[in-house]
Design a protein around this motif. Structure first.
Motif, PDB file in Angstrom:
ATOM      1  N   ILE A 145       0.846  -1.194   0.000  1.00  8.79           N
ATOM      2  CA  ILE A 145       0.000   0.000   0.000  1.00  8.79           C
ATOM      3  C   ILE A 145       0.875   1.236   0.000  1.00  8.79           C
ATOM      4  N   SER A 146       0.527   2.170  -0.868  1.00  5.97           N
ATOM      5  CA  SER A 146       1.263   3.436  -0.893  1.00  5.97           C
ATOM      6  C   SER A 146       0.283   4.585  -0.683  1.00  5.97           C
ATOM      7  N   VAL A 147       0.734   5.597   0.047  1.00  7.67           N
ATOM      8  CA  VAL A 147      -0.063   6.822   0.230  1.00  7.67           C
ATOM      9  C   VAL A 147       0.887   8.013   0.206  1.00  7.67           C
ATOM     10  N   MET A 149      -0.684  11.365   1.238  1.00  6.71           N
ATOM     11  CA  MET A 149      -1.301  12.328   2.150  1.00  6.71           C
ATOM     12  C   MET A 149      -1.448  11.712   3.547  1.00  6.71           C
ATOM     13  N   LEU A 150      -1.289  12.548   4.546  1.00 12.52           N
ATOM     14  CA  LEU A 150      -1.385  12.070   5.932  1.00 12.52           C
ATOM     15  C   LEU A 150      -2.754  11.452   6.270  1.00 12.52           C
ATOM     16  N   PRO A 151      -3.882  12.081   5.894  1.00 15.97           N
ATOM     17  CA  PRO A 151      -5.162  11.442   6.233  1.00 15.97           C
ATOM     18  C   PRO A 151      -5.277  10.038   5.644  1.00 15.97           C
TER      19      PRO A 151
ATOM     20  N   TYR B  72      -4.878  26.076  -1.298  1.00 19.14           N
ATOM     21  CA  TYR B  72      -4.387  24.718  -1.571  1.00 19.14           C
ATOM     22  C   TYR B  72      -3.678  24.773  -2.911  1.00 19.14           C
ATOM     23  N   ALA B  73      -2.669  23.906  -3.043  1.00 18.38           N
ATOM     24  CA  ALA B  73      -1.807  23.952  -4.230  1.00 18.38           C
ATOM     25  C   ALA B  73      -2.593  23.775  -5.528  1.00 18.38           C
ATOM     26  N   ALA B  74      -3.584  22.887  -5.478  1.00 14.81           N
ATOM     27  CA  ALA B  74      -4.311  22.559  -6.704  1.00 14.81           C
ATOM     28  C   ALA B  74      -5.144  23.728  -7.231  1.00 14.81           C
ATOM     29  N   ASN B  93      -6.818  18.038  -3.108  1.00 11.90           N
ATOM     30  CA  ASN B  93      -5.806  17.518  -4.030  1.00 11.90           C
ATOM     31  C   ASN B  93      -6.226  17.755  -5.475  1.00 11.90           C
ATOM     32  N   ALA B  94      -5.231  17.849  -6.352  1.00 12.59           N
ATOM     33  CA  ALA B  94      -5.524  17.981  -7.781  1.00 12.59           C
ATOM     34  C   ALA B  94      -6.162  16.690  -8.273  1.00 12.59           C
ATOM     35  N   GLY B  95      -7.154  16.825  -9.141  1.00 17.89           N
ATOM     36  CA  GLY B  95      -7.760  15.644  -9.769  1.00 17.89           C
ATOM     37  C   GLY B  95      -6.873  15.166 -10.908  1.00 17.89           C
TER      38      GLY B  95
HETATM   39  C1  B12 Z   1       6.942  17.210  -4.461  1.00 14.17           C
HETATM   40  C2  B12 Z   1       5.869  17.503  -3.436  1.00 14.17           C
HETATM   41  C3  B12 Z   1       4.784  18.276  -3.841  1.00 14.17           C
HETATM   42  C4  B12 Z   1       4.611  18.777  -5.265  1.00 14.17           C
HETATM   43  C5  B12 Z   1       4.058  17.631  -6.126  1.00 14.17           C
HETATM   44  C6  B12 Z   1       3.159  16.682  -5.351  1.00 14.17           C
HETATM   45  C7  B12 Z   1       2.510  15.530  -6.099  1.00 14.17           C
HETATM   46  N1  B12 Z   1       3.104  14.378  -6.147  1.00 14.17           N
HETATM   47  O1  B12 Z   1       1.453  15.692  -6.614  1.00 14.17           O
HETATM   48  C8  B12 Z   1       3.594  19.953  -5.071  1.00 14.17           C
HETATM   49  C9  B12 Z   1       4.320  21.236  -4.845  1.00 14.17           C
HETATM   50  C10 B12 Z   1       2.624  20.135  -6.217  1.00 14.17           C
HETATM   51  C11 B12 Z   1       2.941  19.501  -3.774  1.00 14.17           C
HETATM   52  C12 B12 Z   1       1.688  19.880  -3.402  1.00 14.17           C
HETATM   53  C13 B12 Z   1       1.028  19.362  -2.307  1.00 14.17           C
HETATM   54  N2  B12 Z   1       1.563  18.689  -1.272  1.00 14.17           N
HETATM   55 CO1  B12 Z   1       3.362  18.026  -1.325  1.00 14.17          CO
HETATM   56  N3  B12 Z   1       5.073  17.263  -1.216  1.00 14.17           N
HETATM   57  C14 B12 Z   1       5.978  17.037  -2.106  1.00 14.17           C
HETATM   58  C15 B12 Z   1       7.157  16.237  -1.492  1.00 14.17           C
HETATM   59  C16 B12 Z   1       8.360  17.147  -1.327  1.00 14.17           C
HETATM   60  C17 B12 Z   1       7.498  14.991  -2.313  1.00 14.17           C
HETATM   61  C18 B12 Z   1       6.264  14.189  -2.686  1.00 14.17           C
HETATM   62  C19 B12 Z   1       6.423  13.214  -3.814  1.00 14.17           C
HETATM   63  O2  B12 Z   1       5.620  13.187  -4.737  1.00 14.17           O
HETATM   64  N4  B12 Z   1       7.426  12.384  -3.762  1.00 14.17           N
HETATM   65  C20 B12 Z   1       7.594  11.326  -4.687  1.00 14.17           C
HETATM   66  C21 B12 Z   1       7.079  10.008  -4.107  1.00 14.17           C
HETATM   67  C22 B12 Z   1       7.260   8.919  -5.107  1.00 14.17           C
HETATM   68  O3  B12 Z   1       7.859   9.780  -2.943  1.00 14.17           O
HETATM   69  P1  B12 Z   1       7.346   8.904  -1.750  1.00 14.17           P
HETATM   70  O4  B12 Z   1       5.887   8.866  -1.653  1.00 14.17           O
HETATM   71  O5  B12 Z   1       8.097   9.255  -0.521  1.00 14.17           O
HETATM   72  O6  B12 Z   1       7.801   7.435  -2.233  1.00 14.17           O
HETATM   73  C23 B12 Z   1       9.088   6.899  -2.026  1.00 14.17           C
HETATM   74  C24 B12 Z   1       9.160   6.099  -0.734  1.00 14.17           C
HETATM   75  O7  B12 Z   1       8.363   6.656   0.278  1.00 14.17           O
HETATM   76  C25 B12 Z   1       8.800   4.712  -1.158  1.00 14.17           C
HETATM   77  N5  B12 Z   1       7.404   4.283  -1.193  1.00 14.17           N
HETATM   78  C26 B12 Z   1       6.286   4.927  -1.592  1.00 14.17           C
HETATM   79  N6  B12 Z   1       5.229   4.134  -1.545  1.00 14.17           N
HETATM   80  C27 B12 Z   1       5.653   2.933  -1.118  1.00 14.17           C
HETATM   81  C28 B12 Z   1       4.966   1.732  -0.887  1.00 14.17           C
HETATM   82  C29 B12 Z   1       5.678   0.633  -0.427  1.00 14.17           C
HETATM   83  C30 B12 Z   1       4.949  -0.648  -0.200  1.00 14.17           C
HETATM   84  C31 B12 Z   1       7.089   0.721  -0.185  1.00 14.17           C
HETATM   85  C32 B12 Z   1       7.835  -0.455   0.270  1.00 14.17           C
HETATM   86  C33 B12 Z   1       7.760   1.918  -0.425  1.00 14.17           C
HETATM   87  C34 B12 Z   1       7.054   3.009  -0.884  1.00 14.17           C
HETATM   88  O8  B12 Z   1       9.273   4.616  -2.482  1.00 14.17           O
HETATM   89  C35 B12 Z   1       9.334   5.878  -3.132  1.00 14.17           C
HETATM   90  C36 B12 Z   1      10.680   5.996  -3.791  1.00 14.17           C
HETATM   91  O9  B12 Z   1      11.732   5.555  -2.974  1.00 14.17           O
HETATM   92  C37 B12 Z   1       6.552  15.787  -0.115  1.00 14.17           C
HETATM   93  C38 B12 Z   1       7.487  15.827   1.092  1.00 14.17           C
HETATM   94  C39 B12 Z   1       8.523  14.737   1.092  1.00 14.17           C
HETATM   95  N7  B12 Z   1       9.681  15.072   1.573  1.00 14.17           N
HETATM   96  O10 B12 Z   1       8.301  13.619   0.687  1.00 14.17           O
HETATM   97  C40 B12 Z   1       5.383  16.762   0.095  1.00 14.17           C
HETATM   98  C41 B12 Z   1       4.107  16.188   0.688  1.00 14.17           C
HETATM   99  C42 B12 Z   1       3.766  14.899   0.010  1.00 14.17           C
HETATM  100  N8  B12 Z   1       3.079  17.162   0.329  1.00 14.17           N
HETATM  101  C43 B12 Z   1       2.144  17.262   1.191  1.00 14.17           C
HETATM  102  C44 B12 Z   1       0.954  18.029   1.000  1.00 14.17           C
HETATM  103  C45 B12 Z   1       0.017  18.158   2.171  1.00 14.17           C
HETATM  104  C46 B12 Z   1       0.680  18.647  -0.216  1.00 14.17           C
HETATM  105  C47 B12 Z   1      -0.588  19.425  -0.600  1.00 14.17           C
HETATM  106  C48 B12 Z   1      -1.870  18.732  -0.232  1.00 14.17           C
HETATM  107  C49 B12 Z   1      -0.534  20.833   0.032  1.00 14.17           C
HETATM  108  C50 B12 Z   1      -1.822  21.607  -0.174  1.00 14.17           C
HETATM  109  N9  B12 Z   1      -2.523  21.882   0.902  1.00 14.17           N
HETATM  110  O11 B12 Z   1      -2.186  21.927  -1.262  1.00 14.17           O
HETATM  111  C51 B12 Z   1      -0.432  19.570  -2.132  1.00 14.17           C
HETATM  112  C52 B12 Z   1      -1.186  18.485  -2.915  1.00 14.17           C
HETATM  113  C53 B12 Z   1      -0.808  18.469  -4.367  1.00 14.17           C
HETATM  114  C54 B12 Z   1      -1.731  17.724  -5.244  1.00 14.17           C
HETATM  115  N10 B12 Z   1      -1.270  16.704  -5.937  1.00 14.17           N
HETATM  116  O12 B12 Z   1      -2.884  18.091  -5.295  1.00 14.17           O
HETATM  117  C55 B12 Z   1       2.455  16.483   2.468  1.00 14.17           C
HETATM  118  C56 B12 Z   1       1.560  15.262   2.664  1.00 14.17           C
HETATM  119  C57 B12 Z   1       1.412  14.868   4.122  1.00 14.17           C
HETATM  120  C58 B12 Z   1       0.330  15.672   4.742  1.00 14.17           C
HETATM  121  N11 B12 Z   1       0.688  16.708   5.501  1.00 14.17           N
HETATM  122  O13 B12 Z   1      -0.821  15.388   4.542  1.00 14.17           O
HETATM  123  C59 B12 Z   1       3.994  16.109   2.253  1.00 14.17           C
HETATM  124  C60 B12 Z   1       4.449  14.762   2.789  1.00 14.17           C
HETATM  125  C61 B12 Z   1       4.802  17.239   2.911  1.00 14.17           C
HETATM  126  C62 B12 Z   1       4.881  17.175   4.409  1.00 14.17           C
HETATM  127  N12 B12 Z   1       6.074  17.085   4.958  1.00 14.17           N
HETATM  128  O14 B12 Z   1       3.894  17.220   5.090  1.00 14.17           O
HETATM  129  N13 B12 Z   1       3.734  18.661  -3.065  1.00 14.17           N
END
Ligand code: B12
Lengths: 213, 343
Positions: A145-147, A149-151, B72-74, B93-95
């Motif tokens: 499972i991957s997520v 967002m915190l909720p 919100y970013a979206a 979140n963005a759709g």
């Molecule tokens: C880049 C980024 C953005 C970008 C792009 C986001 C996107 N993907 O759409 C922008 C600037 C647009 C953005 C906006 C937002 N963001 Co942002 N963003 C980030 C950031 C820096 C990286 C997120 C990302 O996409 N990473 C790429 C993915 C692939 O990485 P990952 O999930 O960590 O996955 C890796 C591992 O975790 C692992 N993994 C993942 N899944 C699984 C599953 C298994 C089984 C295993 C083994 C491993 C594994 O493998 C991956 C590679 O090694 C994070 C903070 C961070 N340091 O991570 C915040 C973060 C995700 N954002 C967050 C939030 C809240 C938002 C917004 C909702 C803010 C807002 N109010 O508008 C918006 C939503 C955007 C949308 N899509 O509508 C929060 C989410 C947590 C929370 N507080 O709810 C984070 C975590 C920031 C934080 N520290 O709180 N964001």
């Protein structure tokens, strides 16, 4: 440096510089000289190293993603037909729970496929009922499972409780930014395992496979 | 006894790398206003009056040193017709992606006047500016041209564009740059004091430095130069150290820092050149006790606050919905307790 280690290093360099032809050449040579199992092994080690390098900040997520995509593509082109179906690996299901951010899951499933596991993807934005149906229909043994967002991460607790009631033998691995940023969270939601980076999935799967036997 | 500084004086003093009366606190409360109001995020953000009311309320309740107009970013993707998904108790979140790589050929720069979600933010900014009377900083937000495409195209497609289609990448950056600077300047004109420029894609966590320097970096430099006010670059908790000098060169005055690097280390690298904003772990906050909150505040203040050039905040740029209010109150109590200079 041993020959195998050197090959792995070459492969890591080729993967992270997105050099498809170099990756293809290395893997094809390995395949003809040492066989498919060796290819899968080398690839797994290289991907594991790239995953860890991401977590400690020396490689980018884009490089991890590209490495997964290229590995999967090239492995598919050199794998003997029906190789995967002959393997006796537990069936793995993947799902992006409640969220719509699929990059993390996509990377992990590329890696898992490259290691020869059969993977079925449920998709994004799925809820508890979708996951329960999916596990039953597809006879999933390990669910990833991957997520993002915190909720969604917090709601995984309810999902895991429901799975434990309906399919108590299914192993659950969680991952994604909230679990990485709060390392206590996976335990709180009741997951069996958590991967801080995609590369960790190999070790996790080896552990879970031992438990499943 | 000297009179306490206003929030604005406190922040400006810290930005000039001097020690104000106490460490400024930026609790970046956007979505949290919805929780405070008892409304759903969708309802809350649909009326500027809601946001203004709860920005004022939360400023007092949490002894905050800023107003935050971010919705919100979206919201920015709505400018291209994008849909937004509104959960009941979490960030919108963005759709689905709003265009494909081919679609970039036909793309235009949207007129912000025609985008209700952005006009609402401008209305909030205007109203807060009249309340702030120059004494409270108002922080506006934009997504950087380089990070916005994750929502416009989807993350995977964007990476494909970045690696394999330079001409269209350049075209998209042209459009996004124009949009971003217009949107930032409109917020400044409406009364925002500074713009928080969210650019997580420039973190080496996401894009390797060599690729960023040859793709996004020139765009970021040019965009920030075109923004007619102070800019805070925020990597949304991505690592900053490997590119901190490049960020300083963009002219950003503030840098948002996450939890994967020690504030100490970043302090050493940046001393006197940029003000740090951070870095309480927002994702952990829902599980913090009041005592943990207080300890974390004390720790980061001791590391990063001496000499000024520091604003206490979270690591991401937004306090999550799930953080209990007692934790936020403990954070502001701890600022009162440990934040007075000399710290
Ligand atoms: C880049 C980024 C953005 C970008 C792009 C986001 C996107 N993907 O759409 C922008 C600037 C647009 C953005 C906006 C937002 N963001 Co942002 N963003 C980030 C950031 C820096 C990286 C997120 C990302 O996409 N990473 C790429 C993915 C692939 O990485 P990952 O999930 O960590 O996955 C890796 C591992 O975790 C692992 N993994 C993942 N899944 C699984 C599953 C298994 C089984 C295993 C083994 C491993 C594994 O493998 C991956 C590679 O090694 C994070 C903070 C961070 N340091 O991570 C915040 C973060 C995700 N954002 C967050 C939030 C809240 C938002 C917004 C909702 C803010 C807002 N109010 O508008 C918006 C939503 C955007 C949308 N899509 O509508 C929060 C989410 C947590 C929370 N507080 O709810 C984070 C975590 C920031 C934080 N520290 O709180 N964001």
């Amino acid at each position: 440096m041993s020959e195998d280690l050197e090959k792995k290093q070459q492969l890591v360099r080729a993967l992270v510089s997105v050099d498809k032809s170099a990756v293809s050449e290395i893997l094809s040579t390995e395949f003809t000289t040492k066989g498919i199992d060796h290819v899968a092994d080398t690839l797994q080690q290289a991907l594991e190293e790239i995953g860890t390098a991401w977590e400690n900040g020396s490689m980018s997520l884009a490089q991890v993603y590209m490495s997964g995509v290229i590995s999967e593509e090239i492995l598919n082109s050199i794998l003997p037909a029906n190789y995967l179906s002959k393997l006796t690996q537990p069936k793995i299901g993947t799902a992006v729970f409640l969220d719509h951010h699929n990059l993390g899951m996509k990377i992990v499933s590329s890696l898992v496929r490259s290691a020869g596991y059969p993977v079925v993807d449920l998709g994004v934005g799925v809820n508890v009922d979708n996951v329960i149906d999916f596990i039953g229909k597809e006879e999933i043994k390990i669910l990833l499972i991957s997520v993002l967002m915190l909720p969604s991460a917090l709601a995984v607790e309810e999902l895991i409780q429901e799975i434990a009631r309906t399919y108590p033998d299914v192993k659950i691995v969680v991952g994604g930014a909230p679990f990485r940023l709060d390392t206590n969270l996976s335990e709180k939601v009741g997951a069996h395992e958590m991967g801080k980076n995609a590369g960790e999935i190999f070790e996790i799967l080896s552990r879970l496979k031992r438990e499943l036997i | 006894m000297t009179t306490p500084m206003t929030s604005m004086e406190r922040v400006l003093c810290s930005l000039s790398h001097n020690e104000p009366d106490r460490v400024p606190l930026f609790l970046l409360l956007s979505l949290y206003g919805a929780r405070e109001s008892g409304l759903s995020p969708k309802e809350y953000f649909s009326k500027p009056d809601n946001v203004v009311k709860y920005q004022l309320f939360m400023k007092e309740k949490y002894r905050n040193d800023c107003f935050y107009t971010f919705s919100y970013a979206a919201a920015e993707t709505e400018a291209w017709g994008g849909e937004v998904l509104f959960p009941a108790e979490g960030p919108p979140n963005a759709g689905k992606p709003v265009f494909t790589i081919d679609g970039i050929d036909r793309l235009y720069v949207p007129d912000i006047q025609q985008v209700p979600s952005l006009m609402r933010v401008l209305e909030v900014t205007k109203q807060l500016a009249t309340k702030a009377k120059g004494e409270i900083p108002i922080i506006g937000v934009v997504m950087s041209p380089f990070s916005l495409p994750v929502m416009q195209l989807g993350f995977e497609t964007y990476l494909q564009l970045l690696y394999f289609d330079q001409p269209r990448f350049i075209q998209l950056m042209k459009i996004n740059k124009q949009f971003c600077q217009t949107w930032a300047n409109a917020q400044l004109e409406a009364g925002a004091t500074a713009i928080c420029y969210f650019n997580p894609l420039c973190s080496t966590d996401i894009i390797e430095k060599s690729l960023y320097l040859s793709t996004g970096y020139p765009v970021d430099r040019a965009t920030i130069a075109a923004i007619k006010g102070p800019v805070a670059t925020h990597l949304a908790s991505g690592r900053v150290v490997p590119i901190v000098n490049e960020i300083i060169e963009t002219g950003s005055q503030i840098l948002g820092v996450g939890i994967d690097e020690s504030v100490d280390l970043i302090e050493k690298k940046t001393k006197g050149k940029i003000t740090l904003l951070g870095n309480l772990n927002g994702v952990e906050m829902p599980n913090w006790s009041e005592e943990t909150a207080s300890d974390k505040v004390r720790e980061v203040i001791q590391q990063a606050a001496p000499g000024g050039g520091f604003i206490l905040s979270d690591s991401h740029g937004e306090i999550p919905w799930q953080v209990p209010e007692k934790v936020l109150i403990s954070i502001s109590d701890a600022v009162e307790e440990y934040g007075y200079y000399p710290v």
